[in-house]
Design a protein around this motif. Structure first.
Motif, short mmCIF file in Angstrom:
data_model
loop_
_atom_site.label_atom_id
_atom_site.label_comp_id
_atom_site.label_asym_id
_atom_site.label_seq_id
_atom_site.Cartn_x
_atom_site.Cartn_y
_atom_site.Cartn_z
N LYS A 41 0.83 -1.21 0.00
CA LYS A 41 0.00 0.00 0.00
C LYS A 41 0.87 1.26 0.00
O LYS A 41 0.59 2.22 -0.71
N ARG A 42 1.92 1.25 0.80
CA ARG A 42 2.81 2.41 0.88
C ARG A 42 3.49 2.66 -0.47
O ARG A 42 3.58 3.79 -0.93
N ASN A 43 3.95 1.57 -1.11
CA ASN A 43 4.59 1.72 -2.42
C ASN A 43 3.61 2.21 -3.47
O ASN A 43 3.96 3.03 -4.32
N GLU A 44 2.38 1.71 -3.43
CA GLU A 44 1.36 2.14 -4.39
C GLU A 44 1.06 3.63 -4.23
O GLU A 44 0.98 4.37 -5.22
N GLN A 45 0.94 4.08 -2.99
CA GLN A 45 0.69 5.50 -2.75
C GLN A 45 1.86 6.35 -3.24
O GLN A 45 1.66 7.40 -3.85
N ARG A 46 3.09 5.89 -2.98
CA ARG A 46 4.26 6.65 -3.41
C ARG A 46 4.31 6.74 -4.93
O ARG A 46 4.61 7.78 -5.50
N ARG A 47 4.01 5.62 -5.62
CA ARG A 47 4.00 5.63 -7.09
C ARG A 47 2.97 6.60 -7.64
O ARG A 47 3.22 7.31 -8.61
N LYS A 48 1.78 6.64 -7.03
CA LYS A 48 0.74 7.56 -7.48
C LYS A 48 1.21 9.01 -7.34
O LYS A 48 0.99 9.83 -8.23
N ILE A 49 1.85 9.31 -6.23
CA ILE A 49 2.35 10.67 -6.01
C ILE A 49 3.44 11.00 -7.02
O ILE A 49 3.44 12.09 -7.62
N GLU A 50 4.36 10.08 -7.25
CA GLU A 50 5.44 10.31 -8.22
C GLU A 50 4.88 10.49 -9.63
O GLU A 50 5.33 11.35 -10.37
N ASP A 51 3.88 9.67 -10.00
CA ASP A 51 3.27 9.80 -11.32
C ASP A 51 2.58 11.15 -11.48
O ASP A 51 2.68 11.79 -12.54
N ALA A 52 1.90 11.61 -10.44
CA ALA A 52 1.24 12.91 -10.50
C ALA A 52 2.26 14.02 -10.65
O ALA A 52 2.05 14.96 -11.43
N ARG A 53 3.38 13.93 -9.93
CA ARG A 53 4.43 14.95 -10.07
C ARG A 53 5.01 14.97 -11.48
O ARG A 53 5.23 16.03 -12.05
N GLU A 54 5.27 13.77 -12.01
CA GLU A 54 5.83 13.69 -13.36
C GLU A 54 4.85 14.24 -14.39
O GLU A 54 5.25 14.95 -15.32
N GLN A 55 3.57 13.93 -14.23
CA GLN A 55 2.56 14.42 -15.16
C GLN A 55 2.45 15.95 -15.08
O GLN A 55 2.37 16.63 -16.10
N ARG A 56 2.47 16.49 -13.87
CA ARG A 56 2.41 17.94 -13.69
C ARG A 56 3.63 18.60 -14.34
O ARG A 56 3.50 19.61 -15.02
N GLN A 57 4.80 18.01 -14.13
CA GLN A 57 6.01 18.58 -14.73
C GLN A 57 5.96 18.49 -16.25
O GLN A 57 6.36 19.43 -16.94
N ALA A 58 5.45 17.39 -16.79
CA ALA A 58 5.34 17.24 -18.24
C ALA A 58 4.38 18.28 -18.80
O ALA A 58 4.64 18.84 -19.88
N GLU A 59 3.28 18.54 -18.12
CA GLU A 59 2.34 19.56 -18.59
C GLU A 59 2.96 20.95 -18.53
O GLU A 59 2.76 21.75 -19.43
N LYS A 60 3.74 21.23 -17.49
CA LYS A 60 4.42 22.52 -17.41
C LYS A 60 5.40 22.67 -18.57
O LYS A 60 5.50 23.72 -19.20
#
Length: 57
Positions: A31-50
């Protein structure tokens, strides 16, 4: 800063509780790893959109 003193469990309860099983530990870590991956994916997506729209510093 993280508040390490928010747990209100009594020391006796903590010391007499049975240890966590390997299966319980594995589930918590999954569960901890899944949450961390979701956060990292959101950061990467936000950076890609920027980068796509030329925003950012």
């Amino acid at each position: 800063m993280i508040n390490n003193y928010s747990n209100t469990a009594q020391l006796k309860d903590l010391m007499t509780a049975p240890p966590m099983t390997a299966a319980q530990h594995a589930e918590i870590m999954r569960k901890r790893n899944e949450q961390r991956r979701k956060i990292e994916d959101a950061r990467e997506q936000r950076q890609a959109e920027k980068d796509l729209y030329g925003e950012g510093a």
